[in-house]
Design an enzyme around this catalytic site. Structure first.
Site, PDB file in Angstrom:
ATOM      1  N   ARG A  60       0.832  -1.204   0.000  1.00  0.00           N
ATOM      2  CA  ARG A  60       0.000   0.000   0.000  1.00  0.00           C
ATOM      3  C   ARG A  60       0.870   1.258   0.000  1.00  0.00           C
ATOM      4  O   ARG A  60       0.545   2.252  -0.658  1.00  0.00           O
ATOM      5  CB  ARG A  60      -0.922  -0.009   1.209  1.00  0.00           C
ATOM      6  CG  ARG A  60      -1.813   1.203   1.303  1.00  0.00           C
ATOM      7  CD  ARG A  60      -3.021   0.959   2.205  1.00  0.00           C
ATOM      8  NE  ARG A  60      -3.857   2.138   2.284  1.00  0.00           N
ATOM      9  CZ  ARG A  60      -3.895   2.938   3.354  1.00  0.00           C
ATOM     10  NH1 ARG A  60      -3.159   2.672   4.420  1.00  0.00           N
ATOM     11  NH2 ARG A  60      -4.675   4.004   3.341  1.00  0.00           N
ATOM     12  N   HIS A 191      -6.167  -5.903  -2.492  1.00  0.00           N
ATOM     13  CA  HIS A 191      -6.993  -5.993  -1.286  1.00  0.00           C
ATOM     14  C   HIS A 191      -7.264  -7.446  -0.883  1.00  0.00           C
ATOM     15  O   HIS A 191      -8.056  -7.687   0.013  1.00  0.00           O
ATOM     16  CB  HIS A 191      -8.294  -5.202  -1.482  1.00  0.00           C
ATOM     17  CG  HIS A 191      -8.066  -3.713  -1.524  1.00  0.00           C
ATOM     18  ND1 HIS A 191      -9.065  -2.804  -1.778  1.00  0.00           N
ATOM     19  CD2 HIS A 191      -6.951  -2.966  -1.326  1.00  0.00           C
ATOM     20  CE1 HIS A 191      -8.567  -1.575  -1.752  1.00  0.00           C
ATOM     21  NE2 HIS A 191      -7.286  -1.645  -1.483  1.00  0.00           N
TER      22      HIS A 191
HETATM   23  C1  HEM Z   1      -8.687   1.542  -6.405  1.00  0.00           C
HETATM   24  C2  HEM Z   1      -8.585   2.445  -5.479  1.00  0.00           C
HETATM   25  C3  HEM Z   1      -8.209   2.118  -4.069  1.00  0.00           C
HETATM   26  C4  HEM Z   1      -8.862   2.532  -2.969  1.00  0.00           C
HETATM   27  C5  HEM Z   1     -10.091   3.422  -2.927  1.00  0.00           C
HETATM   28  C6  HEM Z   1      -8.187   1.964  -1.841  1.00  0.00           C
HETATM   29  C7  HEM Z   1      -8.546   2.193  -0.528  1.00  0.00           C
HETATM   30  C8  HEM Z   1      -7.998   1.559   0.559  1.00  0.00           C
HETATM   31  C9  HEM Z   1      -8.394   1.757   1.921  1.00  0.00           C
HETATM   32  C10 HEM Z   1      -9.442   2.741   2.409  1.00  0.00           C
HETATM   33  C11 HEM Z   1      -7.684   0.904   2.692  1.00  0.00           C
HETATM   34  C12 HEM Z   1      -7.787   0.706   4.201  1.00  0.00           C
HETATM   35  C13 HEM Z   1      -6.814   1.595   4.938  1.00  0.00           C
HETATM   36  C14 HEM Z   1      -7.032   1.462   6.410  1.00  0.00           C
HETATM   37  O1  HEM Z   1      -8.161   1.589   6.864  1.00  0.00           O
HETATM   38  O2  HEM Z   1      -6.052   1.232   7.139  1.00  0.00           O
HETATM   39  C15 HEM Z   1      -6.823   0.173   1.813  1.00  0.00           C
HETATM   40  C16 HEM Z   1      -5.949  -0.801   2.215  1.00  0.00           C
HETATM   41  C17 HEM Z   1      -5.030  -1.390   1.386  1.00  0.00           C
HETATM   42  N1  HEM Z   1      -4.810  -1.087   0.064  1.00  0.00           N
HETATM   43 FE1  HEM Z   1      -6.024  -0.009  -1.122  1.00  0.00          FE
HETATM   44  N2  HEM Z   1      -7.147   1.217  -2.266  1.00  0.00           N
HETATM   45  C18 HEM Z   1      -7.106   1.288  -3.629  1.00  0.00           C
HETATM   46  C19 HEM Z   1      -6.163   0.710  -4.450  1.00  0.00           C
HETATM   47  C20 HEM Z   1      -5.063   0.026  -4.000  1.00  0.00           C
HETATM   48  C21 HEM Z   1      -3.937  -0.346  -4.818  1.00  0.00           C
HETATM   49  C22 HEM Z   1      -3.760   0.033  -6.279  1.00  0.00           C
HETATM   50  C23 HEM Z   1      -3.085  -1.035  -4.013  1.00  0.00           C
HETATM   51  C24 HEM Z   1      -1.743  -1.645  -4.332  1.00  0.00           C
HETATM   52  C25 HEM Z   1      -1.232  -1.771  -5.528  1.00  0.00           C
HETATM   53  C26 HEM Z   1      -3.703  -1.117  -2.710  1.00  0.00           C
HETATM   54  C27 HEM Z   1      -3.196  -1.810  -1.634  1.00  0.00           C
HETATM   55  C28 HEM Z   1      -3.785  -1.853  -0.380  1.00  0.00           C
HETATM   56  C29 HEM Z   1      -3.338  -2.740   0.677  1.00  0.00           C
HETATM   57  C30 HEM Z   1      -2.269  -3.802   0.576  1.00  0.00           C
HETATM   58  C31 HEM Z   1      -4.110  -2.427   1.803  1.00  0.00           C
HETATM   59  C32 HEM Z   1      -4.022  -3.058   3.197  1.00  0.00           C
HETATM   60  C33 HEM Z   1      -3.176  -2.193   4.100  1.00  0.00           C
HETATM   61  C34 HEM Z   1      -3.033  -2.741   5.508  1.00  0.00           C
HETATM   62  O3  HEM Z   1      -3.356  -3.896   5.762  1.00  0.00           O
HETATM   63  O4  HEM Z   1      -2.591  -1.974   6.369  1.00  0.00           O
HETATM   64  N3  HEM Z   1      -4.888  -0.447  -2.737  1.00  0.00           N
HETATM   65  N4  HEM Z   1      -7.021   0.585   0.518  1.00  0.00           N
END
Ligand code: HEM
Ligand SMILES: *[C@@H]1O[C@H](CO)[C@@H](O)[C@H](O)[C@H]1NC(C)=O
Ligand SMILES: *[C@@H]1O[C@H](CO)[C@@H](O)[C@H](O)[C@H]1NC(C)=O
Ligand SMILES: *[C@@H]1O[C@H](CO)[C@@H](O)[C@H](O)[C@H]1NC(C)=O
Ligand SMILES: *[C@@H]1O[C@H](CO)[C@@H](O)[C@H](O)[C@H]1NC(C)=O
Ligand SMILES: *[C@@H]1O[C@H](CO)[C@@H](O)[C@H](O)[C@H]1NC(C)=O
Ligand SMILES: *[C@@H]1O[C@H](CO)[C@@H](O)[C@H](O)[C@H]1NC(C)=O
Ligand SMILES: *[C@@H]1O[C@H](CO)[C@@H](O)[C@H](O)[C@H]1NC(C)=O
Ligand SMILES: *[C@@H]1O[C@H](CO)[C@@H](O)[C@H](O)[C@H]1NC(C)=O
Ligand SMILES: *[C@@H]1O[C@H](CO)[C@@H](O)[C@H](O)[C@H]1NC(C)=O
Length: 324
Positions: A60, A191
């Site tokens: 992320r 995700h």
């Molecule tokens: C398409 C649009 C995207 C949106 C709206 C989005 C939104 C989010 C949100 C709101 C979270 C939760 C954060 C939290 O509450 O701690 C999250 C977690 C995460 N996102 Fe996305 N995301 C997007 C795209 C991506 C992309 C492109 C990647 C990587 C290439 C990604 C990788 C991750 C990962 C690995 C997590 C987990 C983080 C953790 O466990 O702490 N996301 N994302």
């Protein structure tokens, strides 16, 4: 004549994907710091072996880096007396793993000072952390990025898509980075690992349209479960697995989850609201297909607006610009 040959070479090899990364190339540090990639992998794997949540954090972080000012390590910079940095913007909820990047950097500075950029370290560490459970690299990382010197909280707010985005908005956000709807659906597959905090989806449970209602596109059984995890709109500390039961395993579980209407964010559910995107969701349920496509989209994401050549700098510490 020379220019023409170069152009032709780029067009021809571009078909094979060699020009995707612009100025980036494979094994950029081969001569200047031959063990660079091995050091990154070793240090990353050491950390992941004792912290299985790390791959999600680093993946992320790399995404947030690339979507703000390109993949230039700007997400790593700390705020200063005069400047509030990207990492202190609201979408930073749970950004973590900075200590791992710092540890890698220290090891690299000991071995070959001033050579390896923080932007490359982050790109490699994201790949290596996710790859740990497979003990092989899941995608190739082209290198040669240089580090930016500017990190602004406001730019993070503008460029990081929020979880309430609908399909049109997501498509536009990715298009502004020259990424396609295909990239959007593929990269959302990230995700499959990690967690979300209650405030990123609680609106879907309690007050979706301002009438105390629930998001009808969310599986009702699952919504009832989520309400037990996040008992009010206030809860800011609890987290929920995005791919229930399999949030540490990098697999196609995300797409199965989506199809059961259990995508955690509106942005996840939104991928089913467009015919073309929904078809891609179907396709990516296939394991081989997902891994192949993910590898390609990561190379594209990793090349967004990179600084190369003599642009930017090679930071000596990843959390601060060089002072000169
Ligand atoms: C398409 C649009 C995207 C949106 C709206 C989005 C939104 C989010 C949100 C709101 C979270 C939760 C954060 C939290 O509450 O701690 C999250 C977690 C995460 N996102 Fe996305 N995301 C997007 C795209 C991506 C992309 C492109 C990647 C990587 C290439 C990604 C990788 C991750 C990962 C690995 C997590 C987990 C983080 C953790 O466990 O702490 N996301 N994302
Ligand atoms: C990386 O780890 C492997 C296995 O532990 C070890 O053999 C190798 O020497 C390490 N490489 C570097 C550059 O530290
Ligand atoms: C930089 O910020 C990180 C968190 O974002 C923090 O852990 C670290 O202590 C900061 N480093 C310095 C030297 O202030
Ligand atoms: C912060 O701003 C003050 C006043 O504008 C200036 O004197 C100082 O050099 C700046 N500090 C940094 C670290 O840029
Ligand atoms: C996230 O931003 C908040 C301020 O909005 C800040 O207090 C916190 O330290 C930041 N978290 C990280 C990991 O940098
Ligand atoms: C998506 O959101 C934008 C901004 O709120 C809105 O104008 C648009 O109508 C929405 N599109 C769809 C298909 O819901
Ligand atoms: C997208 O591509 C156009 C045309 O090649 C280029 O001018 C622009 O800088 C690119 N934008 C990003 C964010 O990479
Ligand atoms: C739900 O939203 C409406 C309209 O925005 C607002 O008036 C109401 O106070 C909200 N209810 C709760 C429990 O937050
Ligand atoms: C939410 O928090 C506010 C103050 O922090 C408190 O007054 C209110 O009772 C809380 N609401 C719920 C539903 O827990
Ligand atoms: C909703 O979740 C339940 C329980 O996990 C599941 O049996 C059902 O198939 C899901 N609904 C849809 C539409 O997929």
């Amino acid at each position: 004549m020379n220019v023409n040959i170069l152009l032709v070479a780029c067009v021809v090899s571009g078909i094979l994907g060699a020009c995707q990364g612009g100025q980036l190339r494979k094994n950029f540090y081969k001569n200047t710091c031959p063990s660079a990639e091995e050091i990154v992998r070793n240090v990353t794997w050491n950390h992941v072996s004792s912290n299985p949540n790390l791959p999600a954090k680093l993946l992320r972080m790399h995404f947030h880096d690339c979507f703000v000012r390109g993949c230039d390590g700007s997400v790593l910079l700390n705020s200063t007396a005069n400047n509030t940095a990207e990492k202190d913007a609201a979408p930073n909820l749970s950004l973590a793993g900075f200590n791992v990047i710092d540890d890698i950097k220290e090891n690299l500075e000991n071995k070959c000072p001033g050579i390896v950029s923080c932007a490359d370290i982050l790109a490699l560490a994201a790949r290596d952390s996710v790859s740990f459970q497979f003990k092989r690299s899941l995608w190739k990382v082209l290198t040669g990025r240089r580090d930016g010197t500017i990190s602004r909280t406001r730019e993070a707010l503008i460029n990081i898509p929020p979880p309430v985005f609908n399909f049109t908005q997501l498509k536009q956000s990715f298009a502004s980075k020259n990424l396609t709807v295909h990239d959007l659906v593929v990269l959302s597959g990230s995700h499959t690992i990690g967690v979300g905090h209650c405030p990123t989806f609680s609106n879907r449970l309690y007050n979706f349209t301002g009438k105390g209602d629930q998001d009808p596109s969310l599986n009702a059984t699952y919504a009832a479960f989520l309400k037990t995890k996040c008992p009010s709109l206030n809860d800011t500390t609890t987290t929920v697995e995005m791919d229930p039961g399999s949030s540490l395993k990098f697999d196609t579980g995300y797409y199965a989850t989506l199809k059961q209407q259990k995508g955690l964010f509106q942005s996840d559910a939104a991928l089913l609201t467009n015919k073309g995107a929904a078809n891609i969701v179907q396709e990516l349920g296939d394991n081989d297909k997902f891994f192949t496509e993910f590898a390609q989209s990561m190379v594209r994401m990793g090349a967004i607006e990179v600084l190369t050549g003599t642009s930017g700098e090679i930071r000596s510490k990843c959390w601060a610009v060089n002072s000169n």
